[in-house]
Structures are given as structure tokens and as C-alpha cells.
Design a protein around this motif. Sequence first.
Motif, PDB file in Angstrom:
ATOM      1  N   GLY A 196      30.050 -30.945  73.135  1.00  0.00           N
ATOM      2  CA  GLY A 196      31.281 -30.917  72.342  1.00  0.00           C
ATOM      3  C   GLY A 196      32.494 -30.558  73.172  1.00  0.00           C
ATOM      4  N   ALA A 197      32.344 -29.610  74.090  1.00  0.00           N
ATOM      5  CA  ALA A 197      33.459 -29.217  74.952  1.00  0.00           C
ATOM      6  C   ALA A 197      33.810 -30.333  75.927  1.00  0.00           C
ATOM      7  CB  ALA A 197      33.111 -27.937  75.711  1.00  0.00           C
ATOM      8  N   ILE A 198      32.795 -31.011  76.453  1.00  0.00           N
ATOM      9  CA  ILE A 198      33.047 -32.134  77.364  1.00  0.00           C
ATOM     10  C   ILE A 198      33.721 -33.277  76.614  1.00  0.00           C
ATOM     11  CG2 ILE A 198      31.919 -33.909  78.772  1.00  0.00           C
ATOM     12  CD1 ILE A 198      29.816 -31.772  79.484  1.00  0.00           C
ATOM     13  N   GLU A 199      33.270 -33.564  75.422  1.00  0.00           N
ATOM     14  CA  GLU A 199      33.861 -34.649  74.630  1.00  0.00           C
ATOM     15  C   GLU A 199      35.319 -34.371  74.305  1.00  0.00           C
ATOM     16  OE1 GLU A 199      34.385 -38.176  72.593  1.00  0.00           O
ATOM     17  OE2 GLU A 199      32.815 -37.593  74.003  1.00  0.00           O
ATOM     18  N   SER A 200      35.645 -33.149  73.935  1.00  0.00           N
ATOM     19  CA  SER A 200      37.043 -32.825  73.621  1.00  0.00           C
ATOM     20  C   SER A 200      37.913 -32.888  74.877  1.00  0.00           C
ATOM     21  CB  SER A 200      37.159 -31.455  72.957  1.00  0.00           C
ATOM     22  OG  SER A 200      36.756 -30.435  73.841  1.00  0.00           O
ATOM     23  N   ALA A 201      37.370 -32.494  76.018  1.00  0.00           N
ATOM     24  CA  ALA A 201      38.116 -32.601  77.275  1.00  0.00           C
ATOM     25  C   ALA A 201      38.306 -34.068  77.653  1.00  0.00           C
ATOM     26  CB  ALA A 201      37.400 -31.844  78.387  1.00  0.00           C
ATOM     27  N   ARG A 202      37.320 -34.898  77.356  1.00  0.00           N
ATOM     28  CA  ARG A 202      37.452 -36.334  77.620  1.00  0.00           C
ATOM     29  C   ARG A 202      38.568 -36.932  76.771  1.00  0.00           C
ATOM     30  NH1 ARG A 202      37.049 -40.821  75.341  1.00  0.00           N
ATOM     31  NH2 ARG A 202      36.162 -39.959  73.455  1.00  0.00           N
ATOM     32  N   VAL A 203      38.624 -36.562  75.499  1.00  0.00           N
ATOM     33  CA  VAL A 203      39.685 -37.038  74.601  1.00  0.00           C
ATOM     34  C   VAL A 203      41.050 -36.578  75.111  1.00  0.00           C
ATOM     35  CG1 VAL A 203      40.641 -36.789  72.271  1.00  0.00           C
ATOM     36  CG2 VAL A 203      38.203 -37.219  72.579  1.00  0.00           C
TER      37      VAL A 203
ATOM     38  N   LEU B 172      41.602 -29.215  82.439  1.00  0.00           N
ATOM     39  CA  LEU B 172      40.755 -30.288  81.896  1.00  0.00           C
ATOM     40  C   LEU B 172      39.690 -30.709  82.913  1.00  0.00           C
ATOM     41  CD1 LEU B 172      43.372 -32.468  80.023  1.00  0.00           C
ATOM     42  CD2 LEU B 172      41.684 -30.900  79.043  1.00  0.00           C
ATOM     43  N   ARG B 173      40.061 -30.792  84.177  1.00  0.00           N
ATOM     44  CA  ARG B 173      39.084 -31.147  85.211  1.00  0.00           C
ATOM     45  C   ARG B 173      37.973 -30.097  85.281  1.00  0.00           C
ATOM     46  NH1 ARG B 173      38.165 -29.286  90.031  1.00  0.00           N
ATOM     47  NH2 ARG B 173      40.120 -28.159  90.103  1.00  0.00           N
ATOM     48  N   ARG B 174      38.375 -28.861  85.147  1.00  0.00           N
ATOM     49  CA  ARG B 174      37.392 -27.776  85.218  1.00  0.00           C
ATOM     50  C   ARG B 174      36.419 -27.806  84.045  1.00  0.00           C
ATOM     51  NH1 ARG B 174      39.456 -21.989  86.908  1.00  0.00           N
ATOM     52  NH2 ARG B 174      37.575 -21.363  87.968  1.00  0.00           N
ATOM     53  N   VAL B 175      36.933 -28.112  82.854  1.00  0.00           N
ATOM     54  CA  VAL B 175      36.036 -28.224  81.702  1.00  0.00           C
ATOM     55  C   VAL B 175      35.101 -29.413  81.885  1.00  0.00           C
ATOM     56  CG1 VAL B 175      35.921 -28.659  79.212  1.00  0.00           C
ATOM     57  CG2 VAL B 175      37.608 -27.067  80.100  1.00  0.00           C
ATOM     58  N   LEU B 176      35.642 -30.524  82.372  1.00  0.00           N
ATOM     59  CA  LEU B 176      34.820 -31.720  82.551  1.00  0.00           C
ATOM     60  C   LEU B 176      33.754 -31.533  83.625  1.00  0.00           C
ATOM     61  CD1 LEU B 176      37.567 -34.458  82.263  1.00  0.00           C
ATOM     62  CD2 LEU B 176      35.632 -34.129  80.713  1.00  0.00           C
TER      63      LEU B 176
ATOM     64  N   LYS C  50      36.481 -26.065  73.308  1.00  0.00           N
ATOM     65  CA  LYS C  50      36.668 -27.348  72.646  1.00  0.00           C
ATOM     66  C   LYS C  50      38.062 -27.462  72.047  1.00  0.00           C
ATOM     67  CE  LYS C  50      34.731 -29.831  68.735  1.00  0.00           C
ATOM     68  NZ  LYS C  50      33.718 -29.816  67.706  1.00  0.00           N
ATOM     69  N   GLU C  51      38.482 -26.458  71.312  1.00  0.00           N
ATOM     70  CA  GLU C  51      39.786 -26.499  70.660  1.00  0.00           C
ATOM     71  C   GLU C  51      40.938 -26.396  71.650  1.00  0.00           C
ATOM     72  OE1 GLU C  51      40.296 -27.399  67.550  1.00  0.00           O
ATOM     73  OE2 GLU C  51      38.125 -27.583  67.371  1.00  0.00           O
ATOM     74  N   CYS C  52      40.758 -25.646  72.731  1.00  0.00           N
ATOM     75  CA  CYS C  52      41.802 -25.577  73.767  1.00  0.00           C
ATOM     76  C   CYS C  52      41.998 -26.933  74.422  1.00  0.00           C
ATOM     77  CB  CYS C  52      41.453 -24.526  74.813  1.00  0.00           C
ATOM     78  SG  CYS C  52      41.699 -22.844  74.239  1.00  0.00           S
ATOM     79  N   SER C  53      40.921 -27.658  74.636  1.00  0.00           N
ATOM     80  CA  SER C  53      41.046 -28.996  75.209  1.00  0.00           C
ATOM     81  C   SER C  53      41.785 -29.931  74.258  1.00  0.00           C
ATOM     82  CB  SER C  53      39.665 -29.574  75.534  1.00  0.00           C
ATOM     83  OG  SER C  53      39.042 -28.835  76.546  1.00  0.00           O
ATOM     84  N   TYR C  54      41.422 -29.892  72.993  1.00  0.00           N
ATOM     85  CA  TYR C  54      42.136 -30.713  72.005  1.00  0.00           C
ATOM     86  C   TYR C  54      43.623 -30.343  71.979  1.00  0.00           C
ATOM     87  CZ  TYR C  54      38.002 -32.826  69.826  1.00  0.00           C
ATOM     88  OH  TYR C  54      36.868 -33.546  69.568  1.00  0.00           O
ATOM     89  N   PHE C  55      43.909 -29.056  72.019  1.00  0.00           N
ATOM     90  CA  PHE C  55      45.297 -28.596  71.998  1.00  0.00           C
ATOM     91  C   PHE C  55      46.063 -29.116  73.208  1.00  0.00           C
ATOM     92  CE2 PHE C  55      48.423 -25.454  73.444  1.00  0.00           C
ATOM     93  CZ  PHE C  55      49.335 -25.541  72.397  1.00  0.00           C
ATOM     94  N   LEU C  56      45.449 -29.051  74.393  1.00  0.00           N
ATOM     95  CA  LEU C  56      46.121 -29.539  75.594  1.00  0.00           C
ATOM     96  C   LEU C  56      46.435 -31.029  75.492  1.00  0.00           C
ATOM     97  CD1 LEU C  56      44.248 -27.650  78.443  1.00  0.00           C
ATOM     98  CD2 LEU C  56      46.596 -27.293  77.656  1.00  0.00           C
ATOM     99  N   GLY C  57      45.520 -31.799  74.922  1.00  0.00           N
ATOM    100  CA  GLY C  57      45.768 -33.224  74.733  1.00  0.00           C
ATOM    101  C   GLY C  57      46.947 -33.483  73.815  1.00  0.00           C
TER     102      GLY C  57
END
Length: 123
Positions: A103-110, A92-96, A59-66
Motif C-alpha cells: 500500500g505504501a509503495i502503491e501510494s508513492a507510485r501514484v 518518494l524515492r526513499r519510500v519506493l 501511505k497518506e504522506c505519499s498521497y499528500f505529496l502527490g
Amino acid sequence: MLAALAGRRDDELEVAPSFADMGVALESVLVAAGDAAGGSVVLSQQYQLVLACCWLNLKECSYFLGELITACLARHGPGMDVPTLQRVVRVLRRVLTGCRHKGAIESARVAWAQLCTAALRHA
């Protein structure tokens, strides 16, 4: 991280693992680390802690990438080379597509929305 949760190699990760697959993979990691007694650790504190840390990390890695994309592709930002941008898109595609945690999908969506917005503004 998703491959570790699935108990598979990265190149085998095509679809999201079931929660049962994740349980088996985490149990084997805990047994190998010596934190479990070889029995079922499905409800143990170690299992819950490892699983929570994995999801929080994703979740936090996705937020960081954004945020990283937003900063790099800002008007006066340093920019980002194409291979790095492609890697961010793959992560991000892989997380999605390879994750079942809301929560992880939502952060990757953001993060994906931030990536698209930054890319459109940058172009």
C-alpha cells in the motif's frame, strides 16, 4: 519513519529492511515506551497498532505529496522552489526503494506519477 521501522539511522538506510528487522525495531520501541513487558510482542495489539499506523502514515504522506505537487505546479499555482521539489523527490524515492509494504509503495507510485505529470506540464 522507514529508518525507525528498520531500527537504523537515516544515513544507514540503503535497502528495505526485512519484516524481521521491523519486528525487532518495533519491539524495542514498545519496550522502551513501557507498553510491552519485555517479552515477544510480535502478535500483541500494541505491535499491530503501531505497525498499522506507520504504514498508514507513509501511505497518506505519499498521497499528500502527490496532491501538493499537483497543486503547486498547476497552471496558476504558487509554484515550488527547487530545494523543496528535490526534497519531495527524495522522500518518494526513499519510500519506493526502502519500503516493502504494498500500500505504501502503491501510494508513492501514484504520487510519483503525479509529480512527473505536473513537472512535464509545468515546464
